[in-house]
Design a protein around this motif. Sequence first.
Motif, short mmCIF file in Angstrom:
data_model
loop_
_atom_site.label_atom_id
_atom_site.label_comp_id
_atom_site.label_asym_id
_atom_site.label_seq_id
_atom_site.Cartn_x
_atom_site.Cartn_y
_atom_site.Cartn_z
N GLU A 70 20.86 -13.17 0.20
CA GLU A 70 20.15 -14.31 -0.39
C GLU A 70 18.65 -14.14 -0.15
OE1 GLU A 70 21.54 -16.77 -2.21
OE2 GLU A 70 23.47 -15.77 -1.99
N TRP A 71 17.83 -14.87 -0.90
CA TRP A 71 16.38 -14.76 -0.78
C TRP A 71 15.85 -14.98 0.64
CZ3 TRP A 71 14.15 -11.76 -3.80
CH2 TRP A 71 14.43 -11.71 -5.16
N PRO A 72 16.35 -15.95 1.40
CA PRO A 72 15.81 -16.13 2.75
C PRO A 72 15.94 -14.87 3.62
CG PRO A 72 17.04 -18.07 2.12
CD PRO A 72 17.29 -17.03 1.04
N GLN A 73 16.98 -14.07 3.37
CA GLN A 73 17.17 -12.84 4.14
C GLN A 73 16.30 -11.70 3.61
OE1 GLN A 73 21.27 -13.24 2.99
NE2 GLN A 73 21.90 -13.01 5.14
N MET A 74 15.93 -11.75 2.36
CA MET A 74 15.20 -10.65 1.73
C MET A 74 13.69 -10.85 1.71
SD MET A 74 17.65 -9.93 -1.55
CE MET A 74 16.64 -8.57 -2.12
N LYS A 75 13.25 -12.10 1.76
CA LYS A 75 11.84 -12.40 1.54
C LYS A 75 10.90 -11.70 2.53
CE LYS A 75 10.88 -16.64 0.07
NZ LYS A 75 10.41 -18.04 0.04
N ALA A 76 11.19 -11.75 3.81
CA ALA A 76 10.30 -11.15 4.82
C ALA A 76 10.12 -9.65 4.63
CB ALA A 76 10.78 -11.47 6.23
N PRO A 77 11.19 -8.86 4.46
CA PRO A 77 10.96 -7.42 4.25
C PRO A 77 10.23 -7.10 2.94
CG PRO A 77 13.33 -7.88 4.51
CD PRO A 77 12.60 -9.17 4.62
N ILE A 78 10.42 -7.92 1.91
CA ILE A 78 9.70 -7.71 0.65
C ILE A 78 8.22 -8.01 0.85
CG2 ILE A 78 9.39 -8.59 -1.70
CD1 ILE A 78 12.48 -8.97 -1.79
N LEU A 79 7.92 -9.13 1.50
CA LEU A 79 6.52 -9.49 1.78
C LEU A 79 5.85 -8.39 2.60
CD1 LEU A 79 6.95 -13.28 2.55
CD2 LEU A 79 5.60 -12.32 0.68
N ALA A 80 6.56 -7.85 3.59
CA ALA A 80 6.00 -6.79 4.44
C ALA A 80 5.70 -5.54 3.62
CB ALA A 80 6.97 -6.46 5.57
N ALA A 81 6.61 -5.16 2.72
CA ALA A 81 6.40 -3.97 1.89
C ALA A 81 5.19 -4.15 0.98
CB ALA A 81 7.65 -3.67 1.07
N ILE A 82 5.05 -5.32 0.39
CA ILE A 82 3.91 -5.59 -0.51
C ILE A 82 2.61 -5.59 0.29
CG2 ILE A 82 2.84 -7.30 -2.03
CD1 ILE A 82 5.72 -8.11 -2.88
N MET A 83 2.60 -6.28 1.42
CA MET A 83 1.40 -6.35 2.24
C MET A 83 1.01 -4.96 2.74
SD MET A 83 0.50 -8.73 5.52
CE MET A 83 1.08 -10.15 4.63
N ASP A 84 1.97 -4.20 3.25
CA ASP A 84 1.68 -2.85 3.75
C ASP A 84 1.07 -1.99 2.65
OD1 ASP A 84 2.69 -3.60 6.21
OD2 ASP A 84 4.57 -2.47 6.01
N HIS A 85 1.60 -2.11 1.46
CA HIS A 85 1.09 -1.29 0.36
C HIS A 85 -0.37 -1.63 0.05
CE1 HIS A 85 0.80 0.99 -3.31
NE2 HIS A 85 0.22 -0.07 -3.83
N PHE A 86 -0.68 -2.90 -0.15
CA PHE A 86 -2.04 -3.27 -0.54
C PHE A 86 -3.04 -3.07 0.59
CE2 PHE A 86 0.18 -5.60 -4.00
CZ PHE A 86 -0.42 -4.92 -5.04
N VAL A 87 -2.63 -3.28 1.84
CA VAL A 87 -3.53 -3.06 2.96
C VAL A 87 -3.82 -1.56 3.13
CG1 VAL A 87 -3.69 -3.24 5.49
CG2 VAL A 87 -2.94 -5.19 4.14
N SER A 88 -2.86 -0.71 2.81
CA SER A 88 -3.04 0.74 2.98
C SER A 88 -4.03 1.32 1.98
CB SER A 88 -1.70 1.46 2.81
OG SER A 88 -1.34 1.55 1.44
N GLY A 89 -4.23 0.65 0.85
CA GLY A 89 -5.13 1.18 -0.18
C GLY A 89 -4.50 2.26 -1.03
N ALA A 90 -3.20 2.47 -0.89
CA ALA A 90 -2.50 3.48 -1.69
C ALA A 90 -2.51 3.08 -3.15
CB ALA A 90 -1.05 3.63 -1.19
N PRO A 91 -2.47 4.05 -4.06
CA PRO A 91 -2.45 3.72 -5.48
C PRO A 91 -1.11 3.07 -5.86
CG PRO A 91 -2.08 6.06 -5.20
CD PRO A 91 -2.40 5.50 -3.84
N LEU A 92 -1.14 2.24 -6.91
CA LEU A 92 0.08 1.59 -7.37
C LEU A 92 1.05 2.62 -7.98
CD1 LEU A 92 1.51 -1.14 -7.75
CD2 LEU A 92 0.49 -1.23 -10.02
N MET A 93 0.48 3.56 -8.75
CA MET A 93 1.29 4.57 -9.42
C MET A 93 0.88 5.95 -8.94
SD MET A 93 3.11 2.63 -11.35
CE MET A 93 3.92 3.81 -12.39
#
Length: 185
Positions: A70-93
Amino acid sequence: MFIQTEPTPNPNVLKFLPGRDVSSDPRDFVNVDEAAASPLAEALFQVEGVKGVFFGYDYVSVTRDAQGLEWPQMKAPILAAIMDHFVSGAPLMRGGAFDSASPEGDDSEIVLEIKQLLDSRIRPAVAQDGGDILFDAFDEETGVLSLRMRGACAGCPSSSATLKAGVEQMMKHYVPEVTRVEQVI
């Protein structure tokens, strides 16, 4: 970095707003093989239960497996993946990994009118719900317009109502040559 979440009309899709631009060209990933084109999509598919990822202009829509977590179980790891990506400065593609879904070509005047209406009025409204609609084909003989739904719109219980009550009516009003709108799956 603060990332907001919004529900969509599709209960299996959640919209994540990182407060910054995501993609100038919306991208849809329906499996882990396609996700290899993007470091962020690849990271999101590593989260248990993720079944699809869509990059909008300023959001990321994630589709979950309806039979999984369910979403409550998935939300935190998804938020972490998105945050880690944008903070790292890695390209989207990853370089040259993805072509636009709508090929350029010699479109008729009617097709250009349809695409302009999609881009100016319909796609922005659909993006608010975490999805996208793309032109697929127009049969000038029958007046049938075929559209492709992506993101939260793909598989949404209300997508056929959106097509018939909203998109089809608007198309018929502004482009009288359109007699019917169909979804391409």
